[in-house]
Design an enzyme around this catalytic site. Sequence first.
Site, PDB file in Angstrom:
ATOM      1  N   LYS A 218     -18.210 -17.736   3.427  1.00  0.00           N
ATOM      2  CA  LYS A 218     -19.666 -17.740   3.551  1.00  0.00           C
ATOM      3  C   LYS A 218     -20.383 -17.090   2.380  1.00  0.00           C
ATOM      4  CE  LYS A 218     -19.643 -17.691   8.528  1.00  0.00           C
ATOM      5  NZ  LYS A 218     -19.752 -16.865   9.725  1.00  0.00           N
TER       6      LYS A 218
ATOM      7  N   ARG B  96       0.822  -1.215   0.000  1.00  0.00           N
ATOM      8  CA  ARG B  96       0.000   0.000   0.000  1.00  0.00           C
ATOM      9  C   ARG B  96       0.858   1.269   0.000  1.00  0.00           C
ATOM     10  NH1 ARG B  96      -4.909  -1.848   4.069  1.00  0.00           N
ATOM     11  NH2 ARG B  96      -6.286  -2.539   2.408  1.00  0.00           N
TER      12      ARG B  96
ATOM     13  N   GLY C 185      -8.106  -8.230   0.041  1.00  0.00           N
ATOM     14  CA  GLY C 185      -8.349  -9.157   1.140  1.00  0.00           C
ATOM     15  C   GLY C 185      -7.694 -10.509   0.924  1.00  0.00           C
TER      16      GLY C 185
ATOM     17  N   GLY D 216     -12.737  -4.784   1.360  1.00  0.00           N
ATOM     18  CA  GLY D 216     -14.134  -4.357   1.518  1.00  0.00           C
ATOM     19  C   GLY D 216     -14.555  -3.389   0.436  1.00  0.00           C
TER      20      GLY D 216
END
Length: 396
Positions: free
Chosen positions: A198, A36, A354, A377
């Site tokens: 999930k 980053r 992520g 996100g």
Amino acid sequence: MIRSVDQLDCHGKRVLIRVDFNVPLNDAGEVTDDKRIVESLPTIRAVIAAGGKAILMSHLGRPKGERNMKYSLRPAAERLSRLLGRPVPLAPDCIGDETVAMVNAMQPGDILLLENLRFHKEEEANDQTFARALAALGDVYVNDAFGTAHRAHASTEAVAHLVPERAAGYLMLKELRFLGDALRTPVRPFVAILGGSKISGKIDVINALLDTCDTILVGGGMMFTFFRAQGKQTGASMVEDDRIEMARNVLDAAVAKSVTIALPTDVVIADRFAADAATRTVDADAIPADWMGLDIGPETQKVFSDIVTKAGTVVWNGPMGVFEMEPFAAGTRAVAEAMVQATKHGATTVVGGGDSAAAIAQFGLESGVSHVSTGGGASLEFLEGKELPGVAALEV
Ligand code: AMP
């Protein structure tokens, strides 16, 4: 319209730049992955080359509104200083008299990093007074923190409305270009690879992609909820019982919209959730009662790889298996390698941030794809079709 940093006149001006230096640190407080920081260099270099004073602000971790030096940005200041080969002083805070004095002492071409924004609870509350104090530090505002753009915080949202001029940095523009082009003008076939634990966390992105994709490949823990929706037994695999109906609706919607959802035909199963568990490969409908599926099988790897290598555009979010454990990493590695092949054939390939970004880095394949997002996100919300507050606030 969103302006680019190079459309601003930075000469002699105080340029307040929101960067994303939320980098991982080890126990010794050293930066373990500086991606980053490295990705923010083009914007910082452009501002100082134009004679601007670069005032950088960021958050790090979750200090929950309290001053906790465990979350100090000092390691980031040191790494940035090393990367640029010039001093990068760290202000003791992001607002206050001492910080204002340091900003006032800056010369054109100087760089100053402000201390962690989240030492103030007002940052995450998008507080106007706090944003006004930040805005007072700059003549112009640049947001290059894509990883935080899905949050309406003082440094990403409120502040943008309080400065006379605003623009996006190069990293922000790169992220918006790759993710935006994939959704708006994908070269077909457009293939999405979805995995992760999930279905509940990915349902909005699945529904959004049903309107744009040609094929969706499903792996990871969420495949078992789809298997149950098809009436298959899943043994001890992870299943969200309250989402089986949702999975069934997704499969029906895909048929109605002529989108192919490809589910695994074979899985790697284990007798427990451990790297040294006993493992076997079985057909998707033959998982024994006490065994759990932890990766896609070799036949599925081949089918998924063939689809990915023939794609024009590929977007990937979520690992195919428990890639953190070597015996269950092959499926995730196979799709990552297929993305590299697709890229060689001219496809545009985008990896969401992520876990998928961590996986492709673990395999050393980052440079073989078109773009690896710096925002987990944020990239997910972008793919869901949501407007990111930090991006909307840059509109002029
Ligand atoms: P998410 O944060 O929802 O994207 O999920 C990422 C996590 O899902 C990773 O840490 C993987 O280890 C995990 N995962 C992938 N496949 C499985 C699986 N079959 N069973 C359990 N966890 C899985």
